[in-house]
Enzyme design. Structure first.
Site, short mmCIF file in Angstrom:
data_model
loop_
_atom_site.label_atom_id
_atom_site.label_comp_id
_atom_site.label_asym_id
_atom_site.label_seq_id
_atom_site.Cartn_x
_atom_site.Cartn_y
_atom_site.Cartn_z
N SER A 62 0.94 -1.23 0.02
CA SER A 62 0.00 -0.07 -0.03
C SER A 62 0.96 1.20 0.15
CB SER A 62 -0.94 0.02 1.23
OG SER A 62 -2.25 1.18 1.18
N ASP A 106 -8.65 -4.56 -6.54
CA ASP A 106 -8.45 -3.47 -5.33
C ASP A 106 -9.08 -2.42 -5.45
OD1 ASP A 106 -7.31 -1.88 -3.72
OD2 ASP A 106 -4.96 -2.44 -4.13
N HIS A 162 -7.68 -5.23 -1.62
CA HIS A 162 -6.34 -4.39 -1.19
C HIS A 162 -5.58 -5.45 -0.52
CE1 HIS A 162 -3.71 -1.16 -0.91
NE2 HIS A 162 -3.94 -0.99 0.32
#
Length: 721
Positions: free
Chosen positions: A591, A666, A698
């Site tokens: 991320s 995602d 995600h």
């Protein structure tokens, strides 16, 4: 008498000792990802022993799968209250609708023998002394259930519409126009500003505040479900930085009149409404309101009976951003005073205000942050908090006297503590860990500080070959600020050898990697890698949480730049260690950490040989409005910042081996990021590797996470080792 050994016997003895040592080492078990990863088949057996508790007023109940037990607060001995078998006998449940576990049992009424339980069929209130169902809710399988213990009414969402069921089982439909574009009773603003849900009951349970989010004007991101015979279109509403955002309003439903009004907040365009709180009279609603730039925050009160705006109680502005994360909390013994949290003096602290908007006092102060409010001790009029006053890596529990502001430490002054208060706040149970302590649970008297040990967990890794876990600090790139790191060294670490080293990084807001919990909060994957002969190094750079406003806002309008400077100070520290092989240095993150990984790989291409970037942000113009604009502004008002932080232009600078991994669906860092970077690499002639997880969002869920971490590991094994 001395015994002299000749060289032959010396070699024999040495061989025996070496064989003995090797045998002991080999006798220790080795970890697999099935042991260490949360999706692994043996993961639950590798966790520290734990116990679960619930307060029944001021009585402590241990809850478990099969039983609930009353804990004697003087001796710690337990007395059975009821078992799972007894509950299902009392309920006359068949196998399909039986209660499966008592872990989540709660006891909402201090003076009544009632327990809340749930199964596939319903949510219910059971009298465990008379064995009778006192109340039952048949809507437990609906979305966003919110039950109020006072009125016993439940709010829930069904087929996009908001409903309320009263204590008698009568259902009221509050909305008719709900859809994927008009969202009722659910979290808004993409869960920013501390928002976790969308319905809020008044104290008496007779009025319900709820969010209505109109996102019809928000652009769809074209997600695709590949699993049907013909792939289907499943778009997400995704407001990107600088583009049109949704509009939120707040409704108030009155259960007595069956009528709904909306708060008169004015035009909701480009505004955020958050941290909704009810006044003690259940007639007043308090809410923080924030402009789209997120630099002007106001606390406003409303009349819940008319929707009219009453007054503005507080305003906070900033040249960067203001970030309300917590609702106000009224003092239980004074309906005119409430606690508000703010970072306005540079650190998150508590302030007492009255309902006229006058600041009565700043309750806490110092170069440390209040991390949580656990509740109140009503008898001695104190608030129980968690803070990192003793050390930035710790979380400790204090009682703060409301009148004097005096703070009393309640725990042992070490480690990371998480407490839960009893109904009157006189007792709490405290689960905590320290770097060398897997888990301890104590019950503490918040007035006398006396404690009772409920659990000392054994080391679940005792039979395994465990790496070395260390922590320390270095100076940030500014030469002044302390940054804290964690290092995981291989099993049988030899300081005369050189080891391949992986820098694990996150680095973004509202997160930290290093703390004074077990193994310095090391991730399980780090242990797995250390077992394979790697050193892992983790540094919390400026921009991460719990270090104050200046520390957090140092990255404003230039995400990744200050963070890289600090991470490179960590690399400079690694250079000083003779056992770190600087020719075999890797980097990995997910991320924001994926963004940092590619940033480091492309800005320092001669330093990092191998990188694995998961779910990486590539260009902040493709990220969501609320988070992205808080830290970066918009592409329109901060073009220089967006240009310097974009990784598209950096694709040409990639030298080392880089693997990019993403969830194919995602909805946080949408696939446009990864795919656009791949396109830039194709045009630049650079060669990253790419892997996608179909159907995953995600973060990889379930056993897919084991596959993911094996893939990450193998990439370093192939190219770094």
């Amino acid at each position: 008498m001395k015994i002299k050994l000749n060289n032959k016997w010396t070699r024999i003895v040495a061989s025996i000792l070496l064989f003995s040592t090797s045998s002991n080492m080999s006798a220790q078990k080795l970890f697999t990802l099935e042991d260490l990863n949360f999706g692994g088949n043996n993961y639950h057996n590798m966790q520290s022993e734990n116990k679960w508790y619930a307060w029944w007023g001021d009585e402590l109940i241990r809850t478990d799968v099969e039983e609930c037990c009353l804990v004697n607060q003087k001796t710690g001995k337990e007395t059975m209250l009821f078992t799972l078998e007894e509950v299902n006998t009392w309920l006359d449940s068949d196998d399909k609708n039986c209660v499966r576990t008592l872990y989540n049992a709660s006891f909402p009424y201090p003076d009544q023998p009632l327990v809340t339980l749930g199964n596939k069929k319903s949510f219910l209130l059971l009298n465990f002394k008379t064995h009778e169902i006192v109340w039952q809710d048949s809507v437990s399988t609906q979305t966003s259930n919110d039950w109020n213990k006072t009125s016993r009414a439940t709010a829930y969402v069904k087929e996009n519409q908001l409903y309320v069921v009263d204590s008698q089982g009568k259902e009221y439909q509050l909305t008719t126009d709900g859809s994927r574009e008009i969202v009722y009773g659910q979290s808004v603003h993409r869960n920013e500003f501390g928002i976790e849900k969308g319905t809020f009951w008044s104290n008496d349970g007779l009025r319900l505040a709820f969010y209505r989010m109109d996102q019809s004007m928000v652009t769809d991101y074209p997600q695709v479900d590949i699993f049907p015979r013909t792939a289907s279109y499943e778009p997400d509403k995704y407001p990107m930085a600088g583009m049109t955002s949704h509009k939120v309003t707040v409704g108030i439903y009155d259960l007595k009149t069956n009528k709904t009004i909306y708060l008169e907040t004015g035009d909701p365009t480009d505004r955020y409404f958050t941290n909704i709180a009810w006044g003690p009279d259940s007639k007043t609603v308090y809410m923080f309101e924030l402009n789209r730039e997120q630099n002007d925050c106001r606390l406003v009160s409303y009349d819940a009976t008319t929707g009219n705006r009453i007054c503005e109680l507080y305003r906070e502005t900033s040249s960067k951003y203001v970030e309300p994360q917590n609702p106000i909390i009224f003092l239980p013994w004074d309906n005119n005073l409430f606690i508000m949290q703010s970072q306005k003096d540079g650190y998150n602290h508590l302030y007492i205000y009255n309902t006229k908007g006058e600041c009565v006092k700043q309750l806490t102060k110092g170069p440390w942050v209040v991390m949580d409010i656990l509740g109140f001790n009503k008898k001695n009029k104190s608030v129980i908090i968690a803070s990192n006053e003793l050390h930035p890596l710790q979380r400790n529990l204090y009682a703060v006297d409301i009148k004097t502001g005096k703070r009393t430490l309640l725990d042992n002054g070490k480690g990371v503590h998480k407490g839960v208060l009893s109904a009157n706040g006189i007792k709490l149970y405290d689960k905590y860990t320290e770097p060398n302590v897997p888990r301890i649970i104590d019950m503490i008297n918040t007035q006398t500080k006396k404690s009772l040990r409920l659990l000392t967990s054994k080391d679940p890794w005792k039979e395994y070959a465990v790496p070395q876990y260390e922590s320390g600090s270095i100076k940030a790139a500014d030469g002044v600020t302390d940054l804290y790191w964690r290092m995981v060294k291989p099993v049988n670490f030899d300081p005369t050898k050189k080891y391949p080293t992986v820098v694990y990084v996150y680095g973004g807001p509202h997160a930290h990697n290093v703390e004074a919990s077990w193994h310095w909060s090391s991730r399980s994957w780090e242990t797995y890698m250390a077992q394979k002969g790697y050193i892992l190094f983790i540094l919390d750079n400026r921009g991460s949480e719990n270090r104050g406003l200046d520390f957090e806002q140092a990255t404003f309008h230039q995400l990744g730049q200050i963070e890289m400077q600090d991470q490179m100070k960590g690399v400079d520290y690694l250079r000083t260690l003779p056992y770190v092989d600087m020719d075999r240095l890797g980097v990995h993150g997910w991320s924001f950490g994926g963004f940092m990984t590619i940033s480091l790989m492309t800005n320092y291409p001669d330093v990092f040989k191998v990188g694995v970037a998961g779910g990486p942000v590539i260009d902040w113009k493709w990220y969501e409005v609320m988070y992205g604009e808080r830290y970066m502004g918009t592409p329109q008002n901060n073009p220089e910042g967006y240009a310097i932080t974009s990784l598209i232009s950096k694709a040409k600078d990639l030298k080392g081996k880089l693997q990019i991994i993403t969830g194919y669906n995602d909805n946080t860092v949408v696939p446009q990021h990864c795919l656009s970077f791949l396109d830039a690499c194709i045009k630049a002639g650079t060669q990253p590797d790419f892997f996608a997880y179909p159907g995953e969002e995600h973060n990889m869920r379930g056993h897919a996470s084991v596959h993911l971490h094996e893939r990450i590991t193998q990439y370093f094994e192939d190219y770094l080792k």
